[in-house]
Design a protein around this motif. Structure first.
Motif, PDB file in Angstrom:
ATOM      1  N   TYR A 146       1.001  -3.892   4.040  1.00 16.42           N
ATOM      2  CA  TYR A 146       2.458  -3.836   3.941  1.00 16.42           C
ATOM      3  C   TYR A 146       2.889  -2.755   2.956  1.00 16.42           C
ATOM      4  O   TYR A 146       3.901  -2.077   3.171  1.00 16.42           O
ATOM      5  N   ILE A 147       2.117  -2.569   1.887  1.00 20.09           N
ATOM      6  CA  ILE A 147       2.454  -1.534   0.900  1.00 20.09           C
ATOM      7  C   ILE A 147       2.416  -0.155   1.551  1.00 20.09           C
ATOM      8  O   ILE A 147       3.296   0.690   1.315  1.00 20.09           O
ATOM      9  N   ASP A 148       1.406   0.099   2.397  1.00 14.47           N
ATOM     10  CA  ASP A 148       1.357   1.374   3.128  1.00 14.47           C
ATOM     11  C   ASP A 148       2.592   1.528   4.013  1.00 14.47           C
ATOM     12  O   ASP A 148       3.223   2.588   4.047  1.00 14.47           O
ATOM     13  N   PHE A 149       2.923   0.470   4.705  1.00 15.81           N
ATOM     14  CA  PHE A 149       4.033   0.512   5.649  1.00 15.81           C
ATOM     15  C   PHE A 149       5.364   0.787   4.961  1.00 15.81           C
ATOM     16  O   PHE A 149       6.151   1.619   5.408  1.00 15.81           O
ATOM     17  N   ARG A 150       5.635   0.086   3.858  1.00 14.58           N
ATOM     18  CA  ARG A 150       6.956   0.207   3.240  1.00 14.58           C
ATOM     19  C   ARG A 150       7.189   1.601   2.668  1.00 14.58           C
ATOM     20  O   ARG A 150       8.336   2.042   2.557  1.00 14.58           O
TER      21      ARG A 150
END
Length: 315
Positions: free
Chosen positions: A56-60
């Protein structure tokens, strides 16, 4: 090059993404559709930009503006205030998110079709679906994985799907309600029963309207001319914020999944004991969900710590 996601945000597609509960999950359904546009549609193609296995950190980092706050401790209102970038997706309303995709249809026509789909319930096209906490968007990714749009590893990483593995929407067919085999009395009785319970399931309103159209064309409805006009209308509203309502919907989906398992199961959560002013963990057997005082509640059996007997708990 990845294949393009080309589904428009029609009432049928949004209801499909909401698992048939568009009235309860309108905001989430819009977010899911937008996320799929970002993962697989033009001009974003996040599937090509992100690592093969991403968190999720990559995505955001790709999805939100650099000025979008990253803390998980912020409330929805704090996120709305702290994000200064007017072009961030958290600043975009439902109207702004869908208006290009529904062209040449006007936003008013689209809004009316959505309203008809969910049984006349009013939607708020000026609200901002992504102006919410990070936990909600994390849950959206989990939801997409559950639907089959993403793959999730045991380590919690996600992977985009190839087009051949995308879920396929159901074939939209025109619904026809054939009551020709029912007598006039049976038709009238069915209508009155459905009217009395349609408020718990907005989609039933479509059935009610269809029955009304048919029976008004019949000449043999018992005492039809003497029947009183419809004067009682029920509108359901929720006292919870959009953020908490999304969380409640997540809990409800998890409990429904639990009920569908042959062995059932129990759930554990933290419970506040007012008499002793302390919080404890409690394990309960979920029995049913009900709607009261503008919110959904869970009725469950458990034993109060230190005391015998059942206990009624709510979210």
């Amino acid at each position: 090059m990845v294949s393009e996601f080309s589904y428009s945000p029609t009432p049928e597609i949004l209801d499909w993404l909401a698992l048939g509960r568009l009235g309860d999950r309108f905001n989430r359904s819009i977010r899911l559709w937008v996320l799929l546009q970002y993962f697989y549609g033009k001009p974003n193609y996040l599937a090509a930009e992100l690592p093969k296995y991403f968190t999720y950190i990559d995505f955001r980092e790709y999805f939100f503006s650099p000025q979008h706050p990253l803390s998980d401790r912020l409330t929805t209102e704090q996120i709305k205030t702290d994000c200064r970038d007017k072009n961030c997706i958290c600043k975009k309303s439902v109207k702004e998110l869908v208006k290009t995709a529904i062209f040449p249809q006007s936003i008013e026509e689209w809004e009316q079709k959505i309203t008809d789909k969910i049984g006349g319930e009013v939607i708020k096209i000026q609200q901002r679906p992504f102006a919410t906490v990070h936990r909600t968007i994390r849950d959206d990714l989990k939801y997409l994985a559950k639907l089959g749009w993403l793959k999730k590893s045991e380590a919690g990483e996600y992977c985009c799907q190839q087009q051949k593995n995308w879920p396929q929407p159901p074939v939209v067919e025109t619904e026809r309600w054939d009551i020709s085999e029912l007598s006039s009395t049976q038709t009238w009785q069915l209508l009155k029963i459905l009217e009395s319970v349609s408020f718990v399931q907005p989609n039933l309103e479509l059935v009610v309207e269809s029955l009304w159209e048919k029976i008004t064309q019949q000449q043999s409805i018992p005492n039809y001319n003497n029947q009183p006009q419809r004067r009682i209308f029920i509108h359901l509203d929720y006292i919870l914020s959009d953020e908490n309502q999304d969380r409640v919907d997540n809990y409800q989906q998890q409990i429904e999944d639990l009920w569908h398992q042959s062995l059932g199961g129990v759930i554990k959560f933290k419970y506040w004991i007012a008499s002793s002013e302390k919080q404890v963990e409690i394990i309960v057997y979920p029995v049913c969900l009900h709607y009261a005082r503008r919110a959904k509640y869970l009725t469950a059996f458990a034993r109060r710590p230190g005391l015998p007997g059942p206990i009624r708990c709510g979210w």
